[in-house]
Design a protein around this motif. Structure first.
Motif, PDB file in Angstrom:
ATOM      1  N   GLY A 307      35.721  24.174  -2.113  1.00 20.92           N
ATOM      2  CA  GLY A 307      35.401  23.222  -1.065  1.00 20.92           C
ATOM      3  C   GLY A 307      34.124  22.446  -1.318  1.00 20.92           C
ATOM      4  O   GLY A 307      33.601  21.767  -0.428  1.00 20.92           O
ATOM      5  N   ALA A 335      32.182  14.466   8.012  1.00 18.98           N
ATOM      6  CA  ALA A 335      32.308  15.912   8.170  1.00 18.98           C
ATOM      7  C   ALA A 335      32.658  16.575   6.841  1.00 18.98           C
ATOM      8  O   ALA A 335      32.122  17.641   6.496  1.00 18.98           O
ATOM      9  N   ARG A 336      33.556  15.954   6.087  1.00 19.75           N
ATOM     10  CA  ARG A 336      33.936  16.543   4.795  1.00 19.75           C
ATOM     11  C   ARG A 336      32.779  16.439   3.801  1.00 19.75           C
ATOM     12  O   ARG A 336      32.544  17.354   3.017  1.00 19.75           O
ATOM     13  N   ALA A 339      30.372  19.230   4.641  1.00 22.26           N
ATOM     14  CA  ALA A 339      30.863  20.544   4.228  1.00 22.26           C
ATOM     15  C   ALA A 339      30.729  20.723   2.719  1.00 22.26           C
ATOM     16  O   ALA A 339      30.301  21.785   2.237  1.00 22.26           O
ATOM     17  N   GLU A 342      27.022  21.369   1.837  1.00 16.77           N
ATOM     18  CA  GLU A 342      26.555  22.709   2.184  1.00 16.77           C
ATOM     19  C   GLU A 342      27.047  23.747   1.188  1.00 16.77           C
ATOM     20  O   GLU A 342      26.280  24.613   0.735  1.00 16.77           O
ATOM     21  N   ILE A 343      28.317  23.666   0.815  1.00 18.50           N
ATOM     22  CA  ILE A 343      28.881  24.648  -0.117  1.00 18.50           C
ATOM     23  C   ILE A 343      28.289  24.478  -1.512  1.00 18.50           C
ATOM     24  O   ILE A 343      27.886  25.452  -2.164  1.00 18.50           O
TER      25      ILE A 343
END
Length: 369
Positions: A307, A335-336, A339, A342-343
């Protein structure tokens, strides 16, 4: 931990998160490192850049370092010398005169054959092999570093007696990638797009990627700035500058010295999935990843599975329209992007070189008088 027939895993969790505290290093007391790596329009610049990352860390720990290279591009020679790394030009790629008087030899490149590597392994100095694929029948030497996100110690089962340093916690990144990461914002529409197609781009896909980015920008005016980095070994600089034309929203950059700032300023990145993936992960950059060569499929696939990025597939299979649609989709999805960022930021912390040096230092210092 020692695993019979597969070398040694240097510590527990070596394939997990690449973040944590940087190890304290002993002084190398002038220990001599030679990095053997090449760069050029066909093989790119990644092998040399990883070697320079190790060499720069070696210097910071009190050692001496040189780069032995065949037909090294001038831009990379200047970069090495500016960092204090001596350059030993090689008229013949199989020349080994540089092999004398070392305390560690590091080799990075898939073109070196078994006979040449056996010669290096038989020398006084321990041999460190930087590897990406675990495809060799036998990997000689005292240490193997595979810093890819998919790398596992088990990939070397029966292939080496070396100590295996696997996974992104050993990412060979230059010192600037350990700088603190600024708080990253994720606007409703990505404003700044960065394009990174490797140091050479032998297939010439930069033009297609640039056309795709221009298409996405026309469809989404919020995507206001496009920066294309043309690598030091890419001969197509003039053609790409011409393709950008007089559009003030497109900047074509060459021989970039401060890549970290470019990555930090970008809202999203389209990149080849070589070692640049680890650099981008260390900055928490949202990524669309394509493959220039088959070896880049695995990193892109793994980042997608985690992800931390979106895999595009081989660049050779993409046209400007399909790639442009992928760019537009991520640009409009904050939003994607958040994410992904962060990952990715949990995978690499920029201290991989220090971890490698900490592992090899006892063997090196044991050779010193």
């Amino acid at each position: 931990m020692i695993v019979p027939g597969m070398g040694h895993a240097m510590d527990e969790g070596n394939t997990g998160s690449g973040t944590g505290e940087a190890p304290r290093l002993p002084s190398l007391n002038g220990a001599r490192l030679t990095v053997r790596a090449d760069a050029g329009p066909t093989i790119g610049t990644g092998h040399v850049m990883r070697g320079l990352a190790l060499a720069l860390g070696w210097l910071r720990a009190g050692g001496n370092a040189q780069l032995a290279s065949h037909q090294l591009p001038d831009a990379l020679r200047r970069r090495a010398e500016a960092g204090g790394v001596a350059v030993h030009p090689l008229p013949d790629p199989r020349e080994t005169v540089w092999l004398d008087d070392n305390d560690l030899v590091a080799v990075d490149g898939w073109t070196f054959d078994e006979e040449f590597l056996a010669t290096l392994a038989a020398s006084r100095a321990p041999l460190l092999m930087v590897d990406d694929t675990a495809a060799r029948t036998w990997v000689p030497g005292a240490f193997v570093v595979n810093h890819n996100v998919y790398a596992e110690t088990e990939h070397y089962a029966g292939r080496t007696d070396a100590a295996v340093l696997a996974g992104p916690r050993y990412a060979l990144l230059r010192p600037e990638f350990a700088r603190p990461v600024p708080a990253r914002k994720h606007p409703l529409v990505a404003r700044r797009l960065l394009l990174l197609l490797g140091g050479a781009d032998p297939a010439g896909v930069s033009a297609t990627v640039l056309a795709a980015a221009q298409w996405a920008r026309e469809a989404e005016p919020g995507l206001a700035e496009i920066r294309l980095v043309v690598g030091a070994a890419n001969p197509a600089l003039a053609r790409l500058q011409s393709a950008a034309g007089s559009d003030r929203g497109i900047e074509v950059l060459h021989d970039v010295q401060d890549m970290v700032s470019l990555m930090d300023e970008a809202d999203m990145v389209v990149s080849a999935s070589g070692s640049t993936v680890l650099e981008l992960a260390s900055r928490g950059a949202p990524m669309l990843l394509g493959a220039l060569v088959p070896e880049e499929i695995a990193p892109a696939r793994r980042m997608d599975a985690l992800g931390a990025a979106q895999m595009l597939g081989p660049f050779a299979d993409l046209d400007a329209d399909s790639l442009g649609a992928s760019i537009l989709g991520l640009a409009r999805d904050p939003a994607r992007r958040a994410a992904m960022s962060e990952i990715a930021g949990t995978l690499v912390d920029g201290h991989g070189v220090a971890r490698v040096i900490a592992q090899v230092a006892p063997s090196v210092l044991a050779l010193r008088p």
